[in-house]
Design an enzyme around this catalytic site. Structure first.
Site, short mmCIF file in Angstrom:
data_model
loop_
_atom_site.label_atom_id
_atom_site.label_comp_id
_atom_site.label_asym_id
_atom_site.label_seq_id
_atom_site.Cartn_x
_atom_site.Cartn_y
_atom_site.Cartn_z
N HIS A 157 -10.25 -6.91 -2.29
CA HIS A 157 -11.18 -6.61 -1.09
C HIS A 157 -12.65 -6.14 -1.78
CE1 HIS A 157 -8.45 -7.62 2.46
NE2 HIS A 157 -7.80 -6.96 1.81
N ASN A 176 1.78 -5.05 -3.26
CA ASN A 176 0.84 -5.16 -3.13
C ASN A 176 0.42 -4.27 -2.18
OD1 ASN A 176 -1.11 -7.21 -2.15
ND2 ASN A 176 -0.97 -6.80 0.37
N GLU A 215 -5.68 -11.00 -1.26
CA GLU A 215 -6.72 -10.79 0.18
C GLU A 215 -7.33 -10.79 -0.32
OE1 GLU A 215 -5.18 -7.48 2.09
OE2 GLU A 215 -3.45 -7.62 2.08
N GLU A 263 0.93 -1.29 0.09
CA GLU A 263 -0.16 -0.14 -0.11
C GLU A 263 1.04 0.88 0.21
OE1 GLU A 263 -2.84 -0.46 3.14
OE2 GLU A 263 -3.39 -2.08 2.36
N ASP A 287 -12.43 -11.14 -0.32
CA ASP A 287 -13.28 -11.09 0.26
C ASP A 287 -13.79 -10.81 -0.02
OD1 ASP A 287 -12.98 -8.77 1.41
OD2 ASP A 287 -11.54 -10.16 3.17
#
Length: 384
Positions: free
Chosen positions: A249, A213, A278, A170, A280
């Protein structure tokens, strides 16, 4: 302040019991084919490993060491594991002079016993740094040495055992700019420290693939454009950056990023690997405290399927990792109040429609690509 020799705390990690565990009633059965075994050869289906971070404030004990049904499923279902928090600075560095690798070692040892890969996460981030670091009185030279020594020690400890590292996490903000103010390392040492961190990591483990990432870069937008420019600059400078990791996400309320596959392809065109790291899909929870509706679960399943399909279709994309596979340990309700049910299994490890959607997507991909091998996953299943 001088840089002192670091002692390594090796509080012995008690090995998990060498037993096979039965799943609770209604959960994924022992005879079901694991998700990762359905994946094409060379493609990994993974999960994060709960522990540390927000879990420490929850009323349950450490999931990885105490919830045996959860740990059994980690060993059975997946070909790759990512420590959710156990390799972040706040967990590894309780003090400037001390490392504590005990929790991280447990996860890496477990993965090796189960024939799984490990993604390292993460070496340089603006969050979850210890107070001694961000509030300390260090000179620029001392900070640079602290970072260099940390990267060398951590990556070197797991040399040959971690196949991919999220080296920098990030580093670009939502407006597409480098986080030169709120990222401690970029603020104190300047943007060039990003290049140095990749080079130090490569020196410590020349075989590991090194990734950037971030979130909100699933589709083509200003932020992913900024990463395209950053990666191009790094490659031009011969920096050993090997991949772009897209967190994924997602929220059903925000819509699906339609340009995901196209976005992955353009990073692949630079010669990079890509990964969804990651995944979801959160939904708005009914205010009466009931479970999501069938319609919500169907939409969520569609999002999971489309994300996996985009990754499978993009030649550069080699893994699909969920940020928890069960609602029992998802970070979503803590981070996004009013939302939840973001994973493919509920609190009791019962498979949701999203799990079936992943199965169907993998099956369809195999049928469309007859050269694939749906049974070429890892030889998992053992907790020991």
């Amino acid at each position: 302040m001088s840089i002192r020799r670091f002692s390594i705390s090796l509080a012995a990690a008690t090995a998990l019991p060498l037993v096979l565990l039965s799943c609770p009633p209604g959960a994924v059965g022992g005879n079901a084919q694991p998700l990762d075994d359905r994946a094409p050869e060379g493609f990994l289906i993974g999960s994060s490993v709960a522990g540390g971070g927000h879990h420490e404030a929850e009323p349950y004990p450490d999931p990885f060491t105490e919830d045996r049904a959860y740990t059994a499923l980690l060993g059975q279902e997946f070909g790759s594991l990512t420590p959710e928090n156990r390799m972040k600075w706040s967990d590894l560095r309780p003090s400037e002079d001390t490392y504590d690798f005990s929790d991280a070692d447990r996860i890496v040892d477990f993965a090796e016993r189960n024939g799984q890969e490990v993604r390292g996460h993460t070496l340089l981030w603006h969050d979850q740094n210890p107070d001694w670091l961000e509030e300390g009185d260090h000179s620029e030279h001392e900070l640079r040495e602290i970072l260099r020594e940390h990267v060398t020690a951590v990556v070197g400890r797991y040399e040959g055992r971690i196949h991919q590292w999220d080296v920098a996490n990030e580093v670009i903000d939502d407006e597409g700019r480098l986080r030169t103010e709120d990222n401690f390392w970029l603020r104190e040492l300047g943007p060039d420290v990003l290049v140095d961190t990749f080079r130090w990591a490569h020196e410590a483990d020349p075989e590991a693939e090194l990734f950037l990432n971030d979130y909100s870069i699933e589709g083509i937008n200003d932020k992913s454009d900024a990463y395209l420019e950053l990666v191009g600059q790094m490659l031009d400078a011969d920096v050993p950056v090997h991949g772009l990791a897209v967190q994924t996400h997602l929220s059903t309320d925000a819509g699906f990023p339609e340009s995901m596959e196209e976005n992955l392809d353009r990073f692949g065109d630079l010669g990079l690997h890509t990964a969804l790291t990651e995944v979801d899909v959160r939904v708005e929870m009914p205010r009466n405290g009931s479970a999501p509706t069938d319609g919500q679960l169907a939409e969520q399943a569609d999002f999971y399927s489309r994300a996996l399909e985009a990754c499978l279709n993009a030649e550069s994309c080699t893994s699909f990792t969920m940020w928890s596979f069960t609602d029992r340990y998802s970070w979503v309700p803590v981070t996004f109040p009013g939302t939840g049910a973001a994973t493919v299994m509920d609190d009791g490890f019962t498979r949701k429609p999203a799990y079936g959607a992943l199965e169907d997507t993998l099956r369809d991909h195999h049928r469309q690509n007859a050269g694939g091998d749906p049974g070429a996953g890892h030889a998992g299943g053992s907790v020991g």
